[in-house]
Design a protein around this motif. Sequence first.
Motif, PDB file in Angstrom:
ATOM      1  N   SER A  34       0.858  -1.185   0.000  1.00  0.00           N
ATOM      2  CA  SER A  34       0.000   0.000   0.000  1.00  0.00           C
ATOM      3  C   SER A  34       0.887   1.224   0.000  1.00  0.00           C
ATOM      4  N   ARG A  35       0.465   2.235  -0.744  1.00  0.00           N
ATOM      5  CA  ARG A  35       1.311   3.415  -0.863  1.00  0.00           C
ATOM      6  C   ARG A  35       0.464   4.652  -1.081  1.00  0.00           C
ATOM      7  N   VAL A  36       0.772   5.690  -0.352  1.00  0.00           N
ATOM      8  CA  VAL A  36       0.114   6.977  -0.538  1.00  0.00           C
ATOM      9  C   VAL A  36       1.153   7.977  -1.008  1.00  0.00           C
ATOM     10  N   GLU A  37       0.857   8.679  -2.083  1.00  0.00           N
ATOM     11  CA  GLU A  37       1.737   9.750  -2.566  1.00  0.00           C
ATOM     12  C   GLU A  37       0.992  11.070  -2.428  1.00  0.00           C
ATOM     13  N   ARG A  39       1.176  15.335  -2.825  1.00  0.00           N
ATOM     14  CA  ARG A  39       1.940  16.370  -3.542  1.00  0.00           C
ATOM     15  C   ARG A  39       1.291  17.732  -3.354  1.00  0.00           C
ATOM     16  N   ASP A  40       2.068  18.652  -2.887  1.00  0.00           N
ATOM     17  CA  ASP A  40       1.648  20.052  -2.781  1.00  0.00           C
ATOM     18  C   ASP A  40       0.261  20.199  -2.153  1.00  0.00           C
ATOM     19  N   GLY A  41       0.125  19.598  -0.982  1.00  0.00           N
ATOM     20  CA  GLY A  41      -1.099  19.789  -0.204  1.00  0.00           C
ATOM     21  C   GLY A  41      -2.272  18.922  -0.592  1.00  0.00           C
ATOM     22  N   LYS A  42      -2.040  17.978  -1.542  1.00  0.00           N
ATOM     23  CA  LYS A  42      -3.163  17.155  -1.998  1.00  0.00           C
ATOM     24  C   LYS A  42      -2.735  15.704  -2.159  1.00  0.00           C
ATOM     25  N   LEU A  43      -3.720  14.834  -2.033  1.00  0.00           N
ATOM     26  CA  LEU A  43      -3.483  13.439  -2.371  1.00  0.00           C
ATOM     27  C   LEU A  43      -3.164  13.350  -3.865  1.00  0.00           C
ATOM     28  N   ASP A  44      -2.083  12.696  -4.213  1.00  0.00           N
ATOM     29  CA  ASP A  44      -1.726  12.579  -5.630  1.00  0.00           C
ATOM     30  C   ASP A  44      -2.020  11.172  -6.153  1.00  0.00           C
ATOM     31  N   ARG A  45      -1.523  10.164  -5.460  1.00  0.00           N
ATOM     32  CA  ARG A  45      -1.800   8.798  -5.906  1.00  0.00           C
ATOM     33  C   ARG A  45      -1.945   7.870  -4.703  1.00  0.00           C
ATOM     34  N   LEU A  46      -2.908   7.001  -4.844  1.00  0.00           N
ATOM     35  CA  LEU A  46      -3.185   6.002  -3.828  1.00  0.00           C
ATOM     36  C   LEU A  46      -3.008   4.672  -4.538  1.00  0.00           C
ATOM     37  N   ARG A  47      -2.141   3.824  -4.013  1.00  0.00           N
ATOM     38  CA  ARG A  47      -1.903   2.549  -4.710  1.00  0.00           C
ATOM     39  C   ARG A  47      -1.975   1.396  -3.735  1.00  0.00           C
ATOM     40  N   GLU A  48      -2.690   0.357  -4.135  1.00  0.00           N
ATOM     41  CA  GLU A  48      -2.752  -0.839  -3.299  1.00  0.00           C
ATOM     42  C   GLU A  48      -2.715  -2.076  -4.172  1.00  0.00           C
ATOM     43  N   SER A  49      -2.098  -3.103  -3.659  1.00  0.00           N
ATOM     44  CA  SER A  49      -2.091  -4.341  -4.428  1.00  0.00           C
ATOM     45  C   SER A  49      -1.861  -5.540  -3.536  1.00  0.00           C
ATOM     46  N   THR A  50      -2.363  -6.643  -4.005  1.00  0.00           N
ATOM     47  CA  THR A  50      -2.044  -7.928  -3.398  1.00  0.00           C
ATOM     48  C   THR A  50      -1.634  -8.802  -4.559  1.00  0.00           C
ATOM     49  N   SER A  51      -0.476  -9.392  -4.474  1.00  0.00           N
ATOM     50  CA  SER A  51      -0.066 -10.190  -5.626  1.00  0.00           C
ATOM     51  C   SER A  51       0.529 -11.514  -5.189  1.00  0.00           C
ATOM     52  N   GLY A 120       3.174  -4.258  13.576  1.00  0.00           N
ATOM     53  CA  GLY A 120       3.234  -2.990  12.831  1.00  0.00           C
ATOM     54  C   GLY A 120       2.466  -3.079  11.521  1.00  0.00           C
ATOM     55  N   SER A 121       2.606  -4.220  10.828  1.00  0.00           N
ATOM     56  CA  SER A 121       1.896  -4.394   9.555  1.00  0.00           C
ATOM     57  C   SER A 121       0.391  -4.413   9.771  1.00  0.00           C
ATOM     58  N   ALA A 122      -0.008  -5.113  10.830  1.00  0.00           N
ATOM     59  CA  ALA A 122      -1.442  -5.244  11.081  1.00  0.00           C
ATOM     60  C   ALA A 122      -2.050  -3.906  11.489  1.00  0.00           C
ATOM     61  N   ALA A 123      -1.236  -3.070  12.138  1.00  0.00           N
ATOM     62  CA  ALA A 123      -1.782  -1.829  12.693  1.00  0.00           C
ATOM     63  C   ALA A 123      -1.821  -0.677  11.692  1.00  0.00           C
ATOM     64  N   VAL A 124      -1.141  -0.825  10.552  1.00  0.00           N
ATOM     65  CA  VAL A 124      -1.101   0.282   9.592  1.00  0.00           C
ATOM     66  C   VAL A 124      -2.493   0.541   9.030  1.00  0.00           C
ATOM     67  N   THR A 125      -2.878   1.802   8.990  1.00  0.00           N
ATOM     68  CA  THR A 125      -4.173   2.152   8.411  1.00  0.00           C
ATOM     69  C   THR A 125      -3.980   3.140   7.268  1.00  0.00           C
ATOM     70  N   ALA A 126      -4.992   3.229   6.425  1.00  0.00           N
ATOM     71  CA  ALA A 126      -4.955   4.184   5.315  1.00  0.00           C
ATOM     72  C   ALA A 126      -4.837   5.613   5.865  1.00  0.00           C
ATOM     73  N   VAL A 127      -5.463   5.846   7.000  1.00  0.00           N
ATOM     74  CA  VAL A 127      -5.419   7.177   7.610  1.00  0.00           C
ATOM     75  C   VAL A 127      -3.994   7.517   8.037  1.00  0.00           C
ATOM     76  N   TRP A 128      -3.298   6.540   8.642  1.00  0.00           N
ATOM     77  CA  TRP A 128      -1.920   6.789   9.083  1.00  0.00           C
ATOM     78  C   TRP A 128      -1.005   7.088   7.889  1.00  0.00           C
ATOM     79  N   ARG A 129      -1.162   6.309   6.820  1.00  0.00           N
ATOM     80  CA  ARG A 129      -0.313   6.537   5.636  1.00  0.00           C
ATOM     81  C   ARG A 129      -0.514   7.951   5.103  1.00  0.00           C
ATOM     82  N   ARG A 130      -1.779   8.343   5.001  1.00  0.00           N
ATOM     83  CA  ARG A 130      -2.087   9.641   4.433  1.00  0.00           C
ATOM     84  C   ARG A 130      -1.539  10.761   5.343  1.00  0.00           C
ATOM     85  N   LYS A 131      -1.750  10.591   6.619  1.00  0.00           N
ATOM     86  CA  LYS A 131      -1.290  11.603   7.596  1.00  0.00           C
ATOM     87  C   LYS A 131       0.239  11.707   7.568  1.00  0.00           C
TER      88      LYS A 131
END
Lengths: 443, 514
Positions: A34-37, A39-51, A120-131
């Motif tokens: 999972s990855r949040v990017e 840029r300049d005060g805004k969400l730019d890209r949100l990426r998630e995958s399971t492979s 740590g993996s289990a506790a990660v949330t989308a909110v934490w990544r974004r923040k």
Amino acid sequence: MSKTLLEQTKAVVQKAQKLGAQGVSASLGRSRNSRVEWRDGKLDRLRESTSMSVGITLYVDGRHSSNASSDLRPEVLDRFLEETVAMTRVLAKDPHRKLPDPGRFKDRFEGDLKIYDQAGSAAVTAVWRRKTAEDLEAAARSGPRADQIISVTSSCSDTASESAKVTSNGMEGSRRSSTFVLYTETSVKDEGDRKPEGWHYAVTRHRGKLPGVEKIGGEATRRAFLDVGAKPEKSGRYDCIIENRMAGRLLRGLLSPLNGQLIQQKRSFLADKQGQEVVGKILSIDDDPLLVEGLGSRTYDGEGMSLKKMPVFEKGVLRTFYLDTYYASKLGMEPTTGGQSNLVFSTGDLDLDGLLKVMGKGILVTGFSGGNSNSATGDFSIGIRGQWIEGGKIVRPVAEMNLAGNHLEFWKKLVELGGDPNPYSSWRTPSLRFEKVQFSGLS
Amino acid sequence: MNKGMNRRDFLRAVGTGAVVVSVPVLISGCTSKVLNPDTQAGAHGTYFDQFGVDTGLIRRTLEKGLSRGGDFSEVFLQHKIGHRVGMEDGEVNRAHTAVDLGAGIRVLKGDATGFAYCEELTEAALLAAAETAAAVADANAGARPQPLAAVLVENRYTVEVPWTDVGIDKKLPIIKRADAKARGRDRRIIKVAIDFADTTSRILVANSEGLLVEDDQPLALLKVICVAQDQGNTEVAFQAGSSRDGLRFFSDQTVDRVAHEAADYTTTLFDAVAAPVGELPVVMAAGVSGILLHEAMGHGFEADFNRKGISIYAGQIGNKIAPEFVSIYDDGTNERLRGSINIDDEGTAGQRTALVEKGILRSYMHDRISAKHYKTRSTGSGRRQSFRYPPVPRMRNTYMINGPHKPEEIIKSVKKGLYTEMFANGQVMIGAGDFTFFLRQGRMIEDGKLTHVVKDANLVGSGPKVLEAVTMVGDDMWMYSGGSRCGKDGQSVPVSFGLPTIKVGAISIGGRRS
């Protein structure tokens, strides 16, 4: 969960054996990223995958192939095995292709390398990544001259992976790991149209080991401003320090010719140098797969062979080649392992500032650009950027210059190692101080 | 078979393309159960119908993507089958097959992207990925996608027999010929390694605006690596030939050319001296020197870097950035080059984009996001490595068109300089504009004549300054298509480039001969 993966891997091996493969090595891997990017005060890209993917190495009637698929529907996997076994039969026989000797699977390290942060993996949330990504940008903009910043991109990402490996001659293994990454890149204004960028990052096995956002965001911006006004210096032989986080780029040209394929194919300038002093006496490098929390840590390699620490360079003397079973057999040597794990370097006492003081005058290399190294001859040439140093202090930024040499001569000019190994890489390179190396810039 | 599939459907859906021997051989009586996926979209649906993904499921996925209030949703399906066969030490003793299948789901909200992918083409997996991507927006309800309407595009790279039907038996003679030709070229050649790779990538792009389009993208590569020894010295070099074509690309003539060039590049290096240190005027030989355009300017013209304001070319559209006789294009429509595409990975038709015309910066390379930002149309430059990545603006085939000068007069005009002939790789700092490329081989120019060979030097310069300092452009442009790949955003895509012979101002040469 890992047990299921291991069971599935065993089933793949058995299936391939039934289809006529005498030797089989299979790996199944599954990962979530999972990855949040930001840029300049805004969400730019949100990426998630399971492979999930499977890799299968087949030994059929003295022939060999390696194959991979992400299409794991049972009926497809069956067909995939059938076809790849049949394909392998068409190839030329090769007596050197064989599974590792089962003795190489023994004595595997059983302790905890601490490369998986389950909590740590289990506790990660989308909110934490974004923040966190947002905080990285705020940190990047918190210093002086913030009005000179053109753009800040930051990201926060995490990956959890598990894999299993089984060979038909008795190796079974599985492992889990996690990584957490923070990254920030800042572009700033310069004269004319130039917009230098600075970046910094951290990558760890455990979420709790990530540094504070100011150490990453603030550092990216500091580095961008350091490059404002960069210009080439005159060509010449100068003392230089290569910063810890970039040293790996130069080391690649020295280390990749230790690869068995290059040695056997006569493309390595180090092929006849084992046991000889190749680099400065102060340099020792160990390949240490069992480093706790190491980004390259693992108890078995891609062929399933158990791993242990081995010296690559010992006080300047080349000790070990990276030999997998195949190229070791072709060379008539004992296999070591085909790939690097963690590289642990001898270190000195000084931090970067201390090294700059000792050097007094010269170039601090903070970035490389392009460049290449000839594996057969050891000649290299690589673009650099960095800082001109006088009186042990940064005087002005430099860019559009090249550093060139031959690895067999260059590493003998290494006179001091820093006490600052980079924790955010499997190659824990310290800063390196060299005397009188060739830079090209202005005539 | 399960779920009412007939045998042919089943075979299509599970075929991995690891064809052992070629289909005509099979028809003549071989009983091996060799499979291959169906090569064309059927009359009743898309290529991906055979994987259970019909237009109904695509539409439901698009709708799920919009469910949180996104402006746009997109499904990118891909089935890619790759083969590699290798020769080392005179034996074809290695092979590799890779099958990749999955879907990338993208949702846009303004400039922001939500992206997720899955490797199972089930309804559950597709809808879950769409739900993840949808989270880029945060409303409770969204619009409905437009009805899907299939679009047909011009196919610039049809193949007579798809690579999934070409067995190893057809590749072995090519590999063996290349080996023999390289070895036979010069007695100093002691090792030859050959890599033969082909991929067949079938993609489908569907979006909430109703677009539905498919493409079938072949790509083949022959690479010959030579090692030579002479009086205790060892040299290594390679040459490759690559095309979006089938087996016919590997004519005897092409195979021989690649093998001979690989051998010649290697042995010529014995005559080389270390490259000089410092700044010299540079004449770039036609063809492979097109890497200059790719690194020094091309990346700076990609619209995402400009949209973010971080490219050195940001805000420069309409400005004169090069002399009058310089025109540069990025083109997806060249016949069968590595960077040629019928559609980009957002479904936009392949096209030719004028980047610089008569010295004026005309256009950036746009994908959907940047085109919207600049209120223009996509230039068909949205590319991605695979379904695992969201698309970004990328180069395709980048070239400068012919100018008014003759190559000989260009060389003649230089008193002391460097003539570049073969490159390995390059890089650019997008914001500062500094670029580098690594010269594998070139020649010195002394008093207007080519003299001794030089090798292994990094060249570094400033992109805008070099472009301004193009003083002569030859009339001998050709496209290099020898296996180049371009990396950006953690993604790698095949590209090509070309150049006529040109003379540029001083570039700093990182040699070892002071």
